[in-house]
Design an enzyme around this catalytic site. Sequence first.
Site, PDB file in Angstrom:
ATOM      1  N   GLN A  75       0.714  -1.441   0.210  1.00  0.00           N
ATOM      2  CA  GLN A  75      -0.444  -0.144  -0.370  1.00  0.00           C
ATOM      3  C   GLN A  75       1.364   1.346  -0.086  1.00  0.00           C
ATOM      4  OE1 GLN A  75      -2.890   1.068  -0.141  1.00  0.00           O
ATOM      5  NE2 GLN A  75      -2.736   2.863   0.009  1.00  0.00           N
TER       6      GLN A  75
ATOM      7  N   GLY B 213     -10.794   0.569   2.194  1.00  0.00           N
ATOM      8  CA  GLY B 213     -12.049   0.239   1.375  1.00  0.00           C
ATOM      9  C   GLY B 213     -11.433  -0.811  -0.332  1.00  0.00           C
ATOM     10  N   GLY B 214     -10.958   0.720  -0.954  1.00  0.00           N
ATOM     11  CA  GLY B 214      -9.997   0.629  -1.801  1.00  0.00           C
ATOM     12  C   GLY B 214      -8.830   0.890  -2.432  1.00  0.00           C
ATOM     13  N   MET B 215      -8.360   0.787  -3.395  1.00  0.00           N
ATOM     14  CA  MET B 215      -7.287   1.792  -3.314  1.00  0.00           C
ATOM     15  C   MET B 215      -6.878   1.296  -5.022  1.00  0.00           C
ATOM     16  SD  MET B 215      -4.014   3.712  -2.626  1.00  0.00           S
ATOM     17  CE  MET B 215      -3.301   4.274  -3.936  1.00  0.00           C
ATOM     18  N   GLU B 216      -6.772   2.851  -5.691  1.00  0.00           N
ATOM     19  CA  GLU B 216      -6.424   2.516  -7.218  1.00  0.00           C
ATOM     20  C   GLU B 216      -5.525   2.727  -8.061  1.00  0.00           C
ATOM     21  OE1 GLU B 216      -7.026   5.138  -4.621  1.00  0.00           O
ATOM     22  OE2 GLU B 216      -6.048   7.299  -5.733  1.00  0.00           O
ATOM     23  N   ASN B 217      -4.502   1.629  -7.501  1.00  0.00           N
ATOM     24  CA  ASN B 217      -3.800   1.480  -8.407  1.00  0.00           C
ATOM     25  C   ASN B 217      -4.167   1.099 -10.067  1.00  0.00           C
ATOM     26  OD1 ASN B 217      -1.779   1.212  -6.226  1.00  0.00           O
ATOM     27  ND2 ASN B 217      -2.696  -1.202  -5.155  1.00  0.00           N
TER      28      ASN B 217
ATOM     29  N   HIS C 103     -15.852   4.311  -7.242  1.00  0.00           N
ATOM     30  CA  HIS C 103     -15.265   5.442  -6.967  1.00  0.00           C
ATOM     31  C   HIS C 103     -13.448   5.151  -7.142  1.00  0.00           C
ATOM     32  CE1 HIS C 103     -13.268   7.861  -3.744  1.00  0.00           C
ATOM     33  NE2 HIS C 103     -12.202   7.066  -3.922  1.00  0.00           N
TER      34      HIS C 103
ATOM     35  N   HIS D 202     -11.258   7.136 -10.229  1.00  0.00           N
ATOM     36  CA  HIS D 202      -9.604   7.403  -9.978  1.00  0.00           C
ATOM     37  C   HIS D 202      -8.696   7.581 -11.217  1.00  0.00           C
ATOM     38  CE1 HIS D 202      -8.871   9.151  -6.292  1.00  0.00           C
ATOM     39  NE2 HIS D 202      -9.685   8.191  -5.751  1.00  0.00           N
TER      40      HIS D 202
ATOM     41  N   ASP E  13      -0.745  11.233   5.667  1.00  0.00           N
ATOM     42  CA  ASP E  13      -2.312  10.376   6.236  1.00  0.00           C
ATOM     43  C   ASP E  13      -2.529  11.162   7.112  1.00  0.00           C
ATOM     44  OD1 ASP E  13      -2.653   8.253   5.917  1.00  0.00           O
ATOM     45  OD2 ASP E  13      -2.696   7.332   7.324  1.00  0.00           O
TER      46      ASP E  13
ATOM     47  N   ARG F 122     -10.142  -3.379   7.897  1.00  0.00           N
ATOM     48  CA  ARG F 122      -9.825  -1.778   7.324  1.00  0.00           C
ATOM     49  C   ARG F 122     -10.146  -0.415   8.260  1.00  0.00           C
ATOM     50  NH1 ARG F 122     -15.654  -0.902   3.275  1.00  0.00           N
ATOM     51  NH2 ARG F 122     -14.724   0.993   2.872  1.00  0.00           N
TER      52      ARG F 122
END
Length: 632
Positions: A170, A299-303, A326, A330, A406, A587
Amino acid sequence: MRLYQRCLLGLSLAGSLQLASCSTQPTKDDETMTQAQSDLAMAAADAHSYAKPTEAVARHLDLDLDVNFDQKILSGTAAYQIENLTGTDQIIFDTRDLEIEKVFLGEEMEETTFRLGDSKEYLGRPLIVDIKPDTKKVTIQYKTSPNAAALQWLNPQQTAGKKDPFLFTQSQAILARTWIPIQDSPGIRITYNAQVKVPENLLAVMSAENPVEKNNTGVYTFEMEQPIPSYLMALSVGDLVFRQVGPQTGIYAEPATIEAAAYEFAELDKMLEAAEKLYGKYRWDRYDLLVLPPSFPFGGMENPRLTFVTPTVLAKDRSLTSLIAHELAHSWSGNLVTNATWNDFWLNEGFTVYFERRIMEELYGKEYADMLQVLGYQDLTNTLNDLGPGSADTRLKLDLEGRDPDEGLTDIAYEKGNFFLRNIERAVGRERFDAFLNKYFSTFAFQSTNTDKFLDFLRSELIQGDEALAKKINIEGWVYSPGLPEDFQKPTSARFAQVEEAFQSWISGKPAAQLDTKDWSSHEWLHFIRMLPESMTQQQMAELDRAFNFTNSGNSEVLAAWFLHAIRNNYTTADQALEAFLTKVGRRKFLVPIYKALIATPEGKKKALAIYAKARPNYHAVSTVTLDELLK
Ligand code: BES
Ligand code: ZN
């Protein structure tokens, strides 16, 4: 102070470059500055990176890594194609907890000297490499540390299959530097290739063109040909399988999870089509999802090309897919047009929330999207209350210098950002606003932008000197002032009006089991639960639970909201489910409010500490950093 120094430095080195964060007036020369220079100037003003990209900047990365699960170490080389812009004799990378072994220059791999500067908590240490004016390639041989903050090494027990270990990264906001020595600023973009060696029974995937099945060598190669900022570098390794959804979309997950994921995300291609219809062509070829084990801290990560997603969205009824909308959004706001520094985070998240809800409206209608707006507004109100209405962190344009980014990345960027864009939409009409956004994404594609640059674009493309319109849009009130401006329009939802009615009748004595909740989605349930009084009797809690079975809900949002009431009202029937949830799910968005509610009383605090002691080994560093602080 640091920002100011950088500002001066940038000016002297880059001649008359106008730096984004400097307060001097733009000069004539500014107009002749190329886009590339402007991007680098913004990155040079990033208080969260040691890099000096106006002097020497990385353009392409060849990454070669070996993944060692026994030692919890990545080792190998990061070879950069660099551009030496000023003929400087140094290039600076960001590192944190990395062991730098050797550094080489050029194709000939001539060993060079380097030093690591002083360490600052979350920033890590600058890696200063001696180069020559004509150096084009720098190869860094290095190892990560077993506690690298970006990495979570899971043992088999922490996965769905229970047989194999699992690894994921992450990198956002500034954790890429804990697994790659890199110029770790969102204003600097690189293309990359990678070769990753993993145990033979596992598959590796990255934010790049990915393999779709395991091979028998355990060596996988990757290519990301579009330039991306460092926080989008991503890697995951595990017992993964791939399932096609549509021609352009698919899912990676553990075999035990793939079926549920394929059902939940069956509408992925439709979502992609809806997004393209709104704001233009998808620029990253494929769009796949990777479903992670439950410890994933977000929740999510826009890689790019491969969104990382929590399994807590697998609700079995597709009710939580706005999260996918979402992350998909991104691909435009964030990945294509990127915040230049973390102070401009709202450009990533505010635009994305706005876009996410437009996608959901396109797919499921206005009444559906309205519910999301109201829930978002509730989140915003809570954040405003937490931070205090006068807090500088409630402005869209942030000042995070001297702090871990952060900390400053709150719902303000997401929801106040979204409501600002809705305010502009209201002022100019949806058609004009959509045309504007389309142009914004195409004009700044594969570039970074900051708040000032966006506002300039807004003025030149939309406001165009119309003072009445400028007043309506109210840049000052939204972007630079704390709290919510007076022209803020509270969202409303017709479907929630029915929930409120049901709630009122329950409060007035109608039995819960007789409420008309037949067609409620998880959003209605969430609204209902959030509306419940702070303080309820054991009878009320038990009655609700008997009627609606909240304690055993399979919906993570419903569950997390219900636990807050269970804790406040000492409803011990939920204890076991609560503990199971906290030990399984990592989470942060769920964990923080639950632990906060627990520590509000002395007995609760005892419970919290006992659970945390057991649960902590399951959490990613992103979550433990926050929770250690909360529970210390
Ligand atoms: N990019 C963010 C996650 C993030 C933000 C990671 C800042 C690190 C620092 C991602 O797009 C996101 O916003 N995720 C949300 C879900 C969304 C539906 C609001 C989350 O994880 O809760
Ligand atoms: Zn986001």
